[in-house]
Design a protein around this motif. Sequence first.
Motif, mmCIF file in Angstrom:
data_model
loop_
_atom_site.group_PDB
_atom_site.id
_atom_site.type_symbol
_atom_site.label_atom_id
_atom_site.label_comp_id
_atom_site.label_asym_id
_atom_site.label_seq_id
_atom_site.Cartn_x
_atom_site.Cartn_y
_atom_site.Cartn_z
ATOM 1 N N HIS A 3 0.853 -1.185 0.000
ATOM 2 C CA HIS A 3 0.000 0.000 0.000
ATOM 3 C C HIS A 3 0.889 1.235 0.000
ATOM 4 C CE1 HIS A 3 -3.729 -2.176 0.706
ATOM 5 N NE2 HIS A 3 -3.076 -2.898 1.601
ATOM 6 N N LEU A 4 0.540 2.163 -0.848
ATOM 7 C CA LEU A 4 1.227 3.452 -0.903
ATOM 8 C C LEU A 4 0.162 4.531 -0.766
ATOM 9 C CD1 LEU A 4 3.495 2.792 -4.035
ATOM 10 C CD2 LEU A 4 4.108 2.467 -1.636
ATOM 11 N N VAL A 5 0.329 5.420 0.201
ATOM 12 C CA VAL A 5 -0.672 6.461 0.451
ATOM 13 C C VAL A 5 0.001 7.818 0.480
ATOM 14 C CG1 VAL A 5 -2.462 7.309 1.992
ATOM 15 C CG2 VAL A 5 -2.075 4.841 1.777
ATOM 16 N N GLU A 6 -0.355 8.648 -0.482
ATOM 17 C CA GLU A 6 0.221 9.981 -0.571
ATOM 18 C C GLU A 6 -0.577 10.979 0.264
ATOM 19 O OE1 GLU A 6 0.388 8.123 -4.787
ATOM 20 O OE2 GLU A 6 -1.051 8.298 -3.126
ATOM 21 N N SER A 7 0.123 12.018 0.713
ATOM 22 C CA SER A 7 -0.519 13.126 1.413
ATOM 23 C C SER A 7 0.337 14.370 1.235
ATOM 24 C CB SER A 7 -0.711 12.814 2.899
ATOM 25 O OG SER A 7 0.544 12.606 3.523
ATOM 26 N N GLY A 8 -0.224 15.508 1.608
ATOM 27 C CA GLY A 8 0.547 16.744 1.580
ATOM 28 C C GLY A 8 0.251 17.670 0.425
ATOM 29 N N GLY A 9 -0.616 17.240 -0.479
ATOM 30 C CA GLY A 9 -0.962 18.114 -1.586
ATOM 31 C C GLY A 9 -1.790 19.299 -1.110
ATOM 32 N N GLY A 10 -1.938 20.274 -1.991
ATOM 33 C CA GLY A 10 -2.724 21.444 -1.638
ATOM 34 C C GLY A 10 -2.556 22.529 -2.671
ATOM 35 N N SER A 11 -3.027 23.716 -2.318
ATOM 36 C CA SER A 11 -2.936 24.867 -3.201
ATOM 37 C C SER A 11 -1.909 25.845 -2.658
ATOM 38 C CB SER A 11 -4.302 25.545 -3.318
ATOM 39 O OG SER A 11 -5.239 24.678 -3.903
ATOM 40 N N VAL A 12 -1.092 26.381 -3.540
ATOM 41 C CA VAL A 12 -0.040 27.293 -3.123
ATOM 42 C C VAL A 12 0.213 28.288 -4.247
ATOM 43 C CG1 VAL A 12 1.806 25.812 -4.004
ATOM 44 C CG2 VAL A 12 2.282 27.374 -2.109
ATOM 45 N N ALA A 91 -0.560 19.440 -10.835
ATOM 46 C CA ALA A 91 -0.797 18.065 -11.298
ATOM 47 C C ALA A 91 -1.259 17.216 -10.119
ATOM 48 C CB ALA A 91 0.478 17.472 -11.882
ATOM 49 N N SER A 92 -1.686 16.020 -10.445
ATOM 50 C CA SER A 92 -1.846 14.982 -9.422
ATOM 51 C C SER A 92 -0.512 14.264 -9.306
ATOM 52 C CB SER A 92 -2.943 13.999 -9.818
ATOM 53 O OG SER A 92 -4.201 14.630 -9.820
ATOM 54 N N TYR A 93 -0.055 14.100 -8.073
ATOM 55 C CA TYR A 93 1.247 13.491 -7.823
ATOM 56 C C TYR A 93 1.056 12.103 -7.222
ATOM 57 C CZ TYR A 93 3.744 17.786 -8.849
ATOM 58 O OH TYR A 93 4.288 18.874 -9.489
ATOM 59 N N TYR A 94 1.827 11.158 -7.746
ATOM 60 C CA TYR A 94 1.697 9.763 -7.350
ATOM 61 C C TYR A 94 3.029 9.214 -6.856
ATOM 62 C CZ TYR A 94 -2.575 10.106 -10.094
ATOM 63 O OH TYR A 94 -3.801 10.490 -10.587
ATOM 64 N N CYS A 95 2.940 8.414 -5.828
ATOM 65 C CA CYS A 95 4.071 7.660 -5.311
ATOM 66 C C CYS A 95 4.054 6.296 -5.983
ATOM 67 C CB CYS A 95 3.913 7.535 -3.791
ATOM 68 S SG CYS A 95 5.125 6.519 -2.962
ATOM 69 N N ALA A 96 5.221 5.761 -6.318
ATOM 70 C CA ALA A 96 5.276 4.471 -6.984
ATOM 71 C C ALA A 96 6.500 3.693 -6.522
ATOM 72 C CB ALA A 96 5.317 4.662 -8.502
ATOM 73 N N ALA A 97 6.421 2.368 -6.686
ATOM 74 C CA ALA A 97 7.519 1.506 -6.259
ATOM 75 C C ALA A 97 7.758 0.409 -7.282
ATOM 76 C CB ALA A 97 7.212 0.889 -4.902
ATOM 77 N N THR A 124 -3.243 15.938 -4.966
ATOM 78 C CA THR A 124 -3.298 17.015 -5.946
ATOM 79 C C THR A 124 -2.535 18.251 -5.486
ATOM 80 O OG1 THR A 124 -5.442 16.237 -6.718
ATOM 81 C CG2 THR A 124 -4.838 18.487 -7.298
ATOM 82 N N VAL A 125 -1.748 18.787 -6.391
ATOM 83 C CA VAL A 125 -1.002 20.016 -6.149
ATOM 84 C C VAL A 125 -1.461 21.066 -7.158
ATOM 85 C CG1 VAL A 125 1.266 21.116 -6.245
ATOM 86 C CG2 VAL A 125 1.016 18.841 -5.210
ATOM 87 N N THR A 126 -1.857 22.224 -6.647
ATOM 88 C CA THR A 126 -2.293 23.321 -7.506
ATOM 89 C C THR A 126 -1.444 24.545 -7.199
ATOM 90 O OG1 THR A 126 -4.557 22.480 -7.512
ATOM 91 C CG2 THR A 126 -4.223 24.753 -8.228
ATOM 92 N N VAL A 127 -0.793 25.074 -8.219
ATOM 93 C CA VAL A 127 0.060 26.245 -8.058
ATOM 94 C C VAL A 127 -0.525 27.382 -8.874
ATOM 95 C CG1 VAL A 127 2.386 27.178 -8.229
ATOM 96 C CG2 VAL A 127 2.053 24.721 -7.829
ATOM 97 N N SER A 128 -0.858 28.449 -8.194
ATOM 98 C CA SER A 128 -1.465 29.600 -8.878
ATOM 99 C C SER A 128 -0.419 30.684 -9.111
ATOM 100 C CB SER A 128 -2.625 30.150 -8.057
ATOM 101 O OG SER A 128 -2.184 30.517 -6.765
#
Length: 129
Positions: A3-12, A91-97, A124-128
């Motif tokens: 299992h891989l679970v990403e976190s920490g995305g947001g708008s900046v 973009a949407s960011y993904y962790c992979a192995a 998801t990361v959104t940069v304005s």
Amino acid sequence: QVHLVESGGGSVQAGGSLKLSCATDGVTLTRHCMGWYRQPEGKEREGVAVLDADGITTYAESVKGRFTISQDNTKTNLYLQMNNLKPEDTASYYCAAEYLGAKRHCSHTWRVGSYMDYWGKGTTVTVSS
């Protein structure tokens, strides 16, 4: 089971920073090539950075000097520190192995991602501007 679970995305805003985390379960970071990938809406997925079993990091040219891939001392969490973010990083960011077996290094075609065995669901990361 992995299992891989990403976190920490947001708008900046442009120029800002975010740190993505990938919590892993069932993965031995020292026997896997670990990577971060991203997919902008409507575009193809692309490799951002990888970390191999020897701790060697490789980055896409577009993020060199701005992003840093790392793992923690417990070797169960993968990170992507993103500085000086640009709107094109949205973009949407993904962790992979990729399980390496006896190998120590990631595939030379890592940017495509076809050798990755396991994927997270993304953050998801959104940069304005």
